[in-house]
Design a protein around this motif. Structure first.
Motif, short mmCIF file in Angstrom:
data_model
loop_
_atom_site.label_atom_id
_atom_site.label_comp_id
_atom_site.label_asym_id
_atom_site.label_seq_id
_atom_site.Cartn_x
_atom_site.Cartn_y
_atom_site.Cartn_z
N ALA A 62 44.94 30.90 32.38
CA ALA A 62 46.28 31.17 32.90
C ALA A 62 46.37 32.53 33.57
N SER A 67 40.88 28.40 40.66
CA SER A 67 40.95 27.10 40.02
C SER A 67 39.67 26.84 39.24
N LYS A 530 49.87 28.65 37.77
CA LYS A 530 49.42 28.20 36.45
C LYS A 530 50.54 28.45 35.45
N GLN A 532 50.90 28.28 31.15
CA GLN A 532 50.47 28.03 29.78
C GLN A 532 51.73 27.96 28.92
N THR A 541 48.14 23.45 35.93
CA THR A 541 47.64 24.21 37.07
C THR A 541 47.80 23.40 38.35
#
Length: 728
Positions: A62, A67, A530, A532, A541
């Motif tokens: 995160a 990526s 992103k 979390q 994501t």
């Protein structure tokens, strides 16, 4: 395929950890704590929401402006996967299983539209620059797989613009004693026996030994895979400021299955004579492919204190392979026949070996400059590979693909046994060719990860020097690559990011004028976000990317290469994974991409995708595994996998016309179920049973084609396997 330097033989792959084996990603209980039946002890302790490959440091996904996808050993086990290529089915941006069920000896895939290298423990897994000496890592050896997307040359040197895959080995754990074993049997006489144990034999001295005996028959006739592999690791100084780990691994693959092809007529394209069976094999019963591998790795760590540390790692890798095959050439004996049944074949044999040495030395530190918090990395690495190959291509007798008759010629046992060119097939002996290739790369790199409040900035740069020779000519190159990225953690937890990165990649291709191809260059801009979910392992994501690769060596119509290519890959990716309420676990991956050739000496290639590159796809896995209640210990799950159409290039028909084709999209379903027998009786504590089924409805589908050579590959039909595992 079998034309030299037009084969997609992608580095290391893996076999399988299967359902119910004693591997998972939960953290270990404290030493001395009572173990429950669900405790799995033979595993690393790193969460799947953290990765090290993107920055060469342990960083939460995160907070990483890039990526990255993580596949842990529990996912491989629970889904009953058999190799790296199958594991990548669940990663956005991957066109998986290029040669389907016909080439599981290698893991062949595209990442964001490009071939991608494989690393092991952060060190590159070299393969032969021209042949089949390619290492493959058995999954029994792996703790996790990290897929880094986009150019990564700023830290790793020569690399694909699409990214790379890093496999991480199991290492000794600081516990008094632990172990696991499992056995599997399934369709196609699949079998697998895995064992893993380790412990502590002194103050700070740890050991671990694990291995596997596995194999199966092929989907195609006559083929079979067999492997015996063992690894041993020891660590001195565990838990102290200085530690040293040595890992040795040996693998013997006496049989590596079929490496065959299917004619496009009767698979991708309708043939009035019928459809070719997925069991068809175009070679001979005596075809063989064997491989032997050995690797020795060291990892040294020293903590200086004050936030500064040094890490050094290195590996020696040896691969030896022997191959003798007969294969369909894709063209009918009578090219004007609209409903052909009789096809030409060719033969091939090779003897190869590969030796490579890779080293990486890193100094890391933390310090502040005013409000800026720095985490710096300075490194020096070197990679040297030497591959030698004796090979020969020859002719062969034809075969009827609908009513094959075998035994019309022997399989060549060595390059000097390959039949001569021209009819009849035994009219002379071809003189084998010898290639002696050396590759060398050395580089120095630096990185600064800067934190200012909720802002994260990553700056990386590297200078490389490379040298390669094919035994007759030498090429020297040098290149500076870099990366700049920023991520901001908002108050609501969403973290948008943007990055720009570059790459370069030496190419082994020999051009039509006889010279070695210059390295290709890549650049990418990526933007994404992103999230979390606080207090959970749920990670969402999304990314948009635009990659340009230039100076690409592309094949021309005479099976040689020219260097005038420019390729663009643009797309979006979305991934979500984590634990949900009521005992559910989910993983979803979606991607859509457009890969296009922008410049090429062959005009018909311009505006077209790269061969065997797909438009994207989606995979979704949902599992119910309640932790409490009467169903605790039971798990059941299902998966749907959809792969969009894959570009196959131009096919020439019997009337002389040609058109660009794509292999059709396909959707398949998988299912799994397992049960912890401790819920039946505490006498069975630690014992788990499981069943996995892939391609549940037995769909027949094509994974990809090289239509210009009239070659295609079928995917795996339905397989069912059962596993019993025990851990302690």
């Amino acid at each position: 395929m079998f034309i030299r330097r037009h084969r997609i033989a992608l580095f290391a792959g893996t076999a399988a950890l299967l359902s119910g084996s004693a591997v998972a990603s939960e953290p270990l209980p404290p030493e001395g704590a009572p173990q429950q039946a669900s405790d799995i002890v033979v595993t690393g302790q790193r969460p799947v929401t953290e990765a090290s490959s993107g920055t060469k440091s342990d960083t939460p996904l995160a907070e990483t402006p890039q990526s990255i996808s993580v596949i842990d050993s529990s996912m491989i086990a629970d889904l009953g996967l058999h190799n790296l290529n199958q594991a990548l089915r669940y990663v956005a941006g991957v066109t998986p299983e290029t040669r389907g069920a016909s080439a599981e000896v290698y893991d062949q895939f595209k990442l964001r539209g490009f071939d991608a290298p494989v690393y092991l423990d952060g060190l590159r897994m070299f393969s032969s620059a021209s042949g089949y000496a390619v290492p493959q890592v058995d999954v029994s050896r792996l703790d996790r797989i990290e897929v880094v997307k986009g150019p990564a040359s700023a830290l790793y040197g020569a690399s694909s613009p699409g990214g790379f895959v890093d496999e991480e080995s199991k290492l000794p754990l600081d516990r008094s004693f632990y172990g696991a074993a499992s056995g599997t049997y399934g369709t196609y006489n699949l079998y697998r026996l895995d064992a893993d144990m380790g412990g502590r034999f002194g103050d700070g001295e740890l050991w671990r030994v694990y291995g596997s005996v596995n194999g199966s028959d092929d989907q195609q006739r006559f083929g079979k895979r067999r492997r015996e592999t063992i690894s041993a690791a020891g660590t001195a100084g565990a838990g102290s400021r200085t530690s040293f780990t040595v890992l040795a691994a040996y693998s013997h693959d006496p049989y590596n299955g079929n490496y065959g092809v299917f004619p496009a007529l009767g698979t991708l394209i309708d043939n009035p004579a019928g459809r070719i069976s997925t069991k068809f094999y175009g070679g001979e019963p005596g075809d063989f492919f064997s491989r032997e591998q050995f690797g020795l790795t060291y990892i040294f760590r020293h903590d200086f204190g004050g936030g500064w540390a040094f890490r050094s790692s290195g590996r020696y890798q040896y691969v030896k392979s022997r191959l003798g095959i007969v294969y369909t050439s894709g063209t009918p004996v009578d090219p004007t026949d609209p409903a052909p049944t009789l096809y030409n074949r060719a033969s091939y044999a090779t003897r190869e070996q590969l030796n490579d040495w890779t080293y990486d030395n890193q100094l890391t530190g933390r310090f502040d400059t005013g409000p800026l918090h720095h985490q710096v990395l300075i490194g020096v690495d070197r990679q040297v590979a030497h591959s030698a190959e004796l090979y020969a291509f020859g002719t062969a007798t034809p075969i009827d693909v609908f009513d094959p008759v075998y035994g019309t010629m022997p399989t060549p046992r060595a390059p000097y046994d390959v039949p001569g060119y021209g009819p009849p097939y035994d009219d002379g002996i071809v003189t084998p060719s010898f290639i002696d290739t050396h590759q060398r790369q050395q580089g120095i790199y630096a990185q600064d990860q800067i934190a200012l409040g909720d802002l994260r900035v990553t700056l990386s740069g590297r200078q490389d020097w490379t040298r390669q020779t094919d035994g007759t000519q030498i090429q020297h190159n040098h290149k500076f690559t870099w990366r700049a990225a920023a991520l901001y953690k908002t108050a609501i937890g969403i973290a948008p990011y943007v990055s720009y990165s570059t790459s370069f990649e030496p190419q082994a291709s020999v051009l039509s004028d006889g010279s070695l191809a210059k390295p290709s260059l890549g650049k990418q801009i990526e933007a994404g976000a992103k999230y979390q979910v606080p207090g959970t392992n749920i990670l969402l994501t999304g990314a948009w990317f635009d990659i340009h690769q230039t100076n690409v060596a592309v094949p021309d119509n005479a099976f040689s290469y020219h260097q005038a290519g420019r390729v663009r890959s643009r797309g979006v990716e979305i991934e979500a994974s984590g634990s949900l309420p009521y005992g559910f676990n989910a993983r979803v991956a979606f991607s859509r991409q457009n890969v296009k050739v922008l410049d090429d000496a062959v005009a018909e290639h311009i505006g077209r995708p790269l061969d065997t590159t797909g438009r994207g796809g989606v995979s979704a896995n949902l599992e119910w595994a309640p932790k409490t209640g009467p169903a605790a210990g039971f798990a059941i799950g299902g998966t749907v996998r959809h792969v969009d159409s894959v570009y196959a290039d131009f096919f020439t028909y019997a009337d002389g016309t040609s058109s660009a084709l794509r292999s059709p999209a396909y959707t398949v379903f998988d299912a799994s179920m397992r049960y912890d027998l401790a819920k039946v009786s505490q006498a069975l504590a630690g014992v788990t049973v499981g069943v996995n089924a892939t391609n549940l409805f037995d769909k027949r589908y094509i994974t990809s084609c090289f239509a210009q050579y009239a070659w295609c590959w079928y995917g795996n039909r339905r397989t069912v396997q059962a596993t019993i595992g025990v851990h302690w």
